[in-house]
Design a protein around this motif. Structure first.
Motif, mmCIF file in Angstrom:
data_model
loop_
_atom_site.group_PDB
_atom_site.id
_atom_site.type_symbol
_atom_site.label_atom_id
_atom_site.label_comp_id
_atom_site.label_asym_id
_atom_site.label_seq_id
_atom_site.Cartn_x
_atom_site.Cartn_y
_atom_site.Cartn_z
ATOM 1 N N LEU A 16 0.835 -1.200 0.000
ATOM 2 C CA LEU A 16 0.000 0.000 0.000
ATOM 3 C C LEU A 16 0.870 1.251 0.000
ATOM 4 C CD1 LEU A 16 -2.628 -1.112 2.663
ATOM 5 C CD2 LEU A 16 -2.727 -1.402 0.176
ATOM 6 N N SER A 17 0.419 2.254 -0.760
ATOM 7 C CA SER A 17 1.116 3.541 -0.796
ATOM 8 C C SER A 17 0.270 4.585 -0.081
ATOM 9 C CB SER A 17 1.358 3.988 -2.247
ATOM 10 O OG SER A 17 2.178 3.058 -2.914
ATOM 11 N N VAL A 18 0.900 5.378 0.737
ATOM 12 C CA VAL A 18 0.206 6.451 1.449
ATOM 13 C C VAL A 18 0.769 7.777 0.953
ATOM 14 C CG1 VAL A 18 -0.328 7.496 3.670
ATOM 15 C CG2 VAL A 18 -0.108 5.006 3.472
ATOM 16 N N LEU A 19 -0.077 8.539 0.240
ATOM 17 C CA LEU A 19 0.320 9.850 -0.259
ATOM 18 C C LEU A 19 -0.056 10.887 0.782
ATOM 19 C CD1 LEU A 19 -0.830 9.553 -3.978
ATOM 20 C CD2 LEU A 19 1.471 9.277 -3.059
ATOM 21 N N GLU A 20 0.929 11.620 1.290
ATOM 22 C CA GLU A 20 0.668 12.584 2.345
ATOM 23 C C GLU A 20 0.566 13.994 1.772
ATOM 24 O OE1 GLU A 20 3.699 12.237 5.258
ATOM 25 O OE2 GLU A 20 3.064 10.261 5.946
ATOM 26 N N GLY A 21 -0.201 14.829 2.483
ATOM 27 C CA GLY A 21 -0.301 16.239 2.120
ATOM 28 C C GLY A 21 -0.785 16.449 0.710
ATOM 29 N N LEU A 22 -0.035 17.256 -0.046
ATOM 30 C CA LEU A 22 -0.458 17.645 -1.385
ATOM 31 C C LEU A 22 0.028 16.679 -2.457
ATOM 32 C CD1 LEU A 22 0.088 21.505 -1.189
ATOM 33 C CD2 LEU A 22 -1.969 20.176 -0.691
ATOM 34 N N ASP A 23 0.741 15.615 -2.080
ATOM 35 C CA ASP A 23 1.207 14.654 -3.080
ATOM 36 C C ASP A 23 0.037 14.002 -3.806
ATOM 37 O OD1 ASP A 23 3.788 15.215 -2.411
ATOM 38 O OD2 ASP A 23 4.007 13.524 -1.024
ATOM 39 N N PRO A 29 -4.465 15.138 -10.292
ATOM 40 C CA PRO A 29 -4.942 16.530 -10.367
ATOM 41 C C PRO A 29 -6.356 16.652 -10.920
ATOM 42 C CG PRO A 29 -3.316 16.090 -12.078
ATOM 43 C CD PRO A 29 -3.294 14.917 -11.160
ATOM 44 N N GLY A 30 -6.736 15.709 -11.782
ATOM 45 C CA GLY A 30 -8.059 15.783 -12.383
ATOM 46 C C GLY A 30 -9.185 15.711 -11.368
ATOM 47 N N MET A 31 -8.940 15.092 -10.224
ATOM 48 C CA MET A 31 -9.958 14.997 -9.182
ATOM 49 C C MET A 31 -10.273 16.367 -8.589
ATOM 50 S SD MET A 31 -8.733 11.595 -7.100
ATOM 51 C CE MET A 31 -9.999 11.889 -5.849
ATOM 52 N N SER A 126 -4.677 25.515 -1.710
ATOM 53 C CA SER A 126 -3.715 24.432 -1.517
ATOM 54 C C SER A 126 -3.527 23.613 -2.784
ATOM 55 C CB SER A 126 -4.159 23.529 -0.361
ATOM 56 O OG SER A 126 -5.476 23.059 -0.559
ATOM 57 N N VAL A 127 -4.605 23.433 -3.563
ATOM 58 C CA VAL A 127 -4.487 22.694 -4.823
ATOM 59 C C VAL A 127 -3.651 23.475 -5.823
ATOM 60 C CG1 VAL A 127 -5.787 21.952 -6.849
ATOM 61 C CG2 VAL A 127 -6.551 21.293 -4.581
ATOM 62 N N VAL A 128 -3.887 24.776 -5.916
ATOM 63 C CA VAL A 128 -3.082 25.600 -6.824
ATOM 64 C C VAL A 128 -1.620 25.551 -6.403
ATOM 65 C CG1 VAL A 128 -2.710 27.924 -7.715
ATOM 66 C CG2 VAL A 128 -5.032 27.109 -7.323
ATOM 67 N N ASN A 129 -1.368 25.589 -5.109
ATOM 68 C CA ASN A 129 -0.001 25.495 -4.597
ATOM 69 C C ASN A 129 0.640 24.165 -5.004
ATOM 70 O OD1 ASN A 129 2.325 26.127 -3.190
ATOM 71 N ND2 ASN A 129 1.490 25.558 -1.189
ATOM 72 N N ALA A 130 -0.126 23.085 -4.868
ATOM 73 C CA ALA A 130 0.398 21.757 -5.208
ATOM 74 C C ALA A 130 0.730 21.640 -6.691
ATOM 75 C CB ALA A 130 -0.604 20.680 -4.812
ATOM 76 N N LEU A 131 -0.026 22.319 -7.522
ATOM 77 C CA LEU A 131 0.144 22.191 -8.974
ATOM 78 C C LEU A 131 1.011 23.302 -9.560
ATOM 79 C CD1 LEU A 131 -3.516 21.168 -9.914
ATOM 80 C CD2 LEU A 131 -1.575 19.705 -9.358
ATOM 81 N N SER A 132 1.648 24.087 -8.688
ATOM 82 C CA SER A 132 2.517 25.170 -9.137
ATOM 83 C C SER A 132 3.981 24.783 -8.945
ATOM 84 C CB SER A 132 2.228 26.445 -8.342
ATOM 85 O OG SER A 132 0.923 26.912 -8.595
ATOM 86 N N GLU A 133 4.785 25.163 -9.909
ATOM 87 C CA GLU A 133 6.220 24.941 -9.758
ATOM 88 C C GLU A 133 6.758 25.813 -8.626
ATOM 89 O OE1 GLU A 133 10.247 24.795 -12.558
ATOM 90 O OE2 GLU A 133 8.380 25.675 -13.328
#
Length: 800
Positions: A16-23, A29-31, A126-133
């Motif tokens: 099992l993989s656990v993605l933390e935070g904004l990972d 991203p489509g979600m 937070s989503v914009v932050n995650a998807l920003s360089e």
């Protein structure tokens, strides 16, 4: 003994993989933003802007500035309260870091700081932050400017070589995981000044190569928001546009609608009076082309070039001169089309002004306004004193604000919003509104059956929703706390109690308006009912038309207008209908046409201006009704282009001002009532020549046709240069009737040698505005348009 399982076959907790935070956001991203193309790219911007707008809805923000930087980054700044900078007790992180790194975190889940807001899922920033360089945030509070930086959602510090030119490629030192990042104080402000600035660079590892920023979409959204939040001032600054363009560097749209007619470059002369220099220049694909332009490239007219004309080899000479003229025209157009460096939007009139802005064509009614407030109960999860969630029934407040009017058109424009968030898919608020007005219209049509000249007992004459919505322009808004949307992109409102509230208010207030019982509405309501009943009749007539065979045989031909010279059946895929100006031209056209696939319909002079006429007047007009009947695909909202009896509809008028006026009237009819004919490329304009040059000497019996004075001069110059003799008495055609059958066939009707302009429509809204301007009842705007564009008109192209 059982065989030992391979590593591939093993499945346990370690798998099992656990993605933390904004990972998780970066992984799927489509979600969160729907897509990773242009739509998702723009959605990220809306999330940041909506957070600032929410501050305005809370009464804490009066100005928002959106800056487009030359490096592709975007800054959104507001003068709201500023993101909290103190520590959040549970995480030990600053409010800034919580908002920008924790999903479902913010002040919008309770009712203390925000009530009716747009960003309600708590994942926007937070989503914009995650998807920003890279993302930089600055907060002005308590007299200081606080700053924090992020790389792909992780906090840290960038070291920019030039602080005035930050870059995602600068060295970045990330904060250790599970440790708080300290806010840095980078400046001072007056104690009373507060606000937030967010600048971000979207990550190209996330967004695909087709993702493109849409400036016009941004301007439309900002303008829309300025209507929905009266008093809010929003500025858009594009740093890529030089700040040296004089009066075009700033455009302010404030308190009233500005149409920017000074930036429209609609070369109406091309479709009205004569051909431009572009008409004589070949496009790369072998077709001649010319255009009717505005800022959005409204219409493009393509000309199917003759394949085998004797004079084809001579076109090269004219091309260079004509292309040079076209190039100069394009440069002038490009200068006009560039958007200003700064655009400011500030409207006080709310959605009433918004409906006025959206309206196109002649008004049937004034703008009607429905407003009110009601409450409902809703069970929701609330946070208790100990931090646990539990269900509780609470009372909600629903504010309803609706503006509407009818215009003399069949297009429907209904925009719906919840807390300034647009709901393109509608939802409960729109359903309640449309159900109510449909019910009230039916009720009043039945009550006024005698005045409207219909039978209340006839079940076939029942008004349907499509009849009511034809020509309707409406903006439907509600403001509620914690609305339920279908999905993160918020396309459809799902809060069920909103529907009966909107229905109740619309029943009462709209019912008074449409019945005429409210003072000042009696005359308007009757005009609206007459328009709706006219649409009902058009729909019923269109249905009857579809029930008969599309092609009439000899026994049935009497049902078509007697003046129609139809073509032979069985050639639907190539059939052409020529609408011919005048009886004299009709006689020649009959001898020139190929009756296998070419039909002729004569009209007497200038048809009815449908821009100023009602549906009933159009149906009663002999010329308009004949055209609609012969095309055979209905009209208005019931028009079905697949039912059209002809593949091409060709306007064949004289090459003079009157002929151009007739073409414009015909185009208005097609645009308003048979628009798919244009949008799908079935409408053409014939291009009859202006001159015929008869060659002499060894070329005697050969002819060259020209289509403008400029082209004539170029042709004659080339003939003299080549030493080819010609008759000095050059024939100048004043009308189609002056040609014999062979000349008309060669120049205008024979597909092998003729030229046709194909009318194409690219921007319906802008095209509608131009048609309204040129053909509507309002004279002052048309006069002003002519004055402002007089310098762009070539007076040498006016017929003597």
């Amino acid at each position: 003994m059982a065989a030992k399982k391979t590593a591939k076959e093993e499945y346990n907790a370690d798998s099992l993989s656990v993605l933390e935070g904004l990972d998780a956001v970066r992984k799927r991203p489509g979600m969160y933003i729907g897509t990773t193309d242009s739509q998702g790219l723009m959605h990220c911007l809306w999330e940041i802007i909506d957070n600032s707008v929410d501050e305005a809805l809370a009464g804490a923000c009066t100005e928002i500035t959106v800056t487009l930087h030359t490096d592709g980054s975007i800054t959104v700044e507001d003068n709201g309260r500023g993101i909290p900078i103190d520590k959040e007790s549970k995480t030990g992180l600053s409010g800034v870091e919580v908002v920008l790194t924790k999903l479902h975190a913010g002040a919008k889940f309770g009712n203390s700081s925000y009530n009716a807001v747009g960003g309600l899922h708590g994942v926007g920033s937070s989503v914009v932050n995650a998807l920003s360089e890279r993302l930089d945030v600055e907060v002005d509070r308590d007299g200081n400017t606080y700053r924090m930086e992020f790389h792909q959602g992780h906090p840290g510090i960038y070291t920019d070589a030039d602080p005035s030119a930050p870059s995602p490629q600068s060295p970045f030192k990330a904060t250790a995981k599970r440790k708080a990042t300290e806010l840095r104080i980078v400046g001072k402000y007056a104690d009373k000044h507060t606000g937030t600035r967010i600048r971000y660079w979207l990550d190209h590892e996330i967004f695909n190569s087709t993702a493109k920023f849409d400036y016009q979409q941004l301007v439309d959204r900002v303008r829309q928001t300025s209507f929905l939040v009266p008093g809010l001032k929003i500025s858009v600054i594009d740093e890529a546009v030089p700040d040296s363009d004089g009066e075009r560097s700033i455009v302010v749209e404030e308190d009233s609608i500005t149409s920017d007619t000074d930036t429209l470059a609609v070369n109406i002369a091309d479709s009205e009076a004569s051909d431009t220099a572009e008409d004589s220049a070949y496009a790369d694909d072998g077709e001649k082309s010319t255009a009717v332009h505005d800022e959005s490239e409204l219409e493009e007219i393509e000309i199917d070039e003759a394949e085998d004309t004797e004079a084809d080899e001579d076109f090269d000479i004219e091309s260079s001169a004509a292309q040079e003229a076209a190039r100069e025209t394009a440069l002038r157009q490009a200068k006009k089309n560039i958007h200003p460096r700064v655009q400011v939007f500030h409207h006080e009139g709310g959605i009433v002004d918004y409906v006025d802005f959206l309206s196109r064509g002649e008004d049937i009614s004034d703008i009607w306004h429905i407003t009110g407030q009601d409450t409902y109960e809703e069970e929701t999860q609330v946070v208790g004193a100990n931090g646990d969630l539990h269900a509780q029934m609470i009372e909600r407040t629903c504010d309803v604000d609706i503006a509407l009017r009818w215009v003399n058109d069949y297009e429907t424009i209904v925009r719906s919003f919840v807390n300034v968030v647009e709901t393109p898919g509608g939802g409960m608020h729109v359903d309640g509104f449309l159900n109510s007005i449909t019910k009230q219209v039916r009720k009043n049509v039945e009550a006024n059956a005698r005045k409207l000249k219909i039978s209340a007992k006839d079940s076939n004459t029942k008004v349907e929703r499509d009849d009511v919505m034809s020509g309707l322009v409406a903006v439907v808004t509600v403001r509620i706390a914690e609305p339920q949307f279908q999905g993160q992109t918020k396309d459809v409102l799902g809060t069920a109690p909103v529907k009966p509230i909107v229905t109740k208010m619309s029943d009462q207030q709209f019912g008074e308006m449409i019945s005429g019982s409210k003072r000042g509405f009696k005359e308007q309501s009757m005009r609206v009912l007459e328009k709706i009943v006219g649409e009902m009749h058009a729909r019923i007539q269109a249905r009857k038309t579809k029930e008969v065979t599309r092609r009439k045989n000899a026994l049935e031909s009497a049902s078509m207008p007697a003046k129609l010279s139809d073509c032979q059946p069985g050639n639907d895929d190539i059939a052409e209908l020529f609408i011919v100006e005048g009886d004299s031209a009709l006689g020649t056209a009959k001898a020139a046409r190929n009756s296998m696939f070419q039909a002729l319909l004569p009209i007497r002079g200038k048809i009815l201006n449908v821009q100023k006429a009602s549906t009933a007047q159009i149906l009663a007009n002999k010329e308009c009704s004949s055209i609609i009947q012969v095309v055979g695909a209905g009209s208005g909202s019931t028009f079905d282009v697949k039912q059209s009896r002809y593949n091409k509809v060709v306007m064949m008028t004289d090459a003079d001002v009157d002929g151009a006026h007739i073409r414009t009237l015909l185009l208005t009819l097609f645009y308003r009532y048979m628009r798919p004919l244009i949008t799908e490329g079935h409408v053409y304009a014939a291009v009859p020549p202006l001159h015929r040059i008869a060659l002499a000497g060894k070329h005697k019996g050969e002819y060259i046709y020209t289509y403008s004075e400029e082209e004539l001069g170029i042709r004659l110059a080339k003939l003299r240069e080549q030493g080819i003799a010609y008759n000095e008495d050059i024939q100048r055609y004043k009308g189609l009737g002056e040609m014999d059958a062979d000349q008309l066939a060669d120049t205008t009707m024979d597909p092998r040698t003729r030229m046709l302009r194909r009318i194409r429509l690219e921007d319906a809204a802008q095209a509608s505005e131009i048609f309204s301007l040129l053909m509507g009842d309002e004279v002052p705007p048309r006069k002003q348009f002519i004055i402002e564009n007089a310098d762009d008109f070539d007076r040498t192209k006016i017929d003597a």
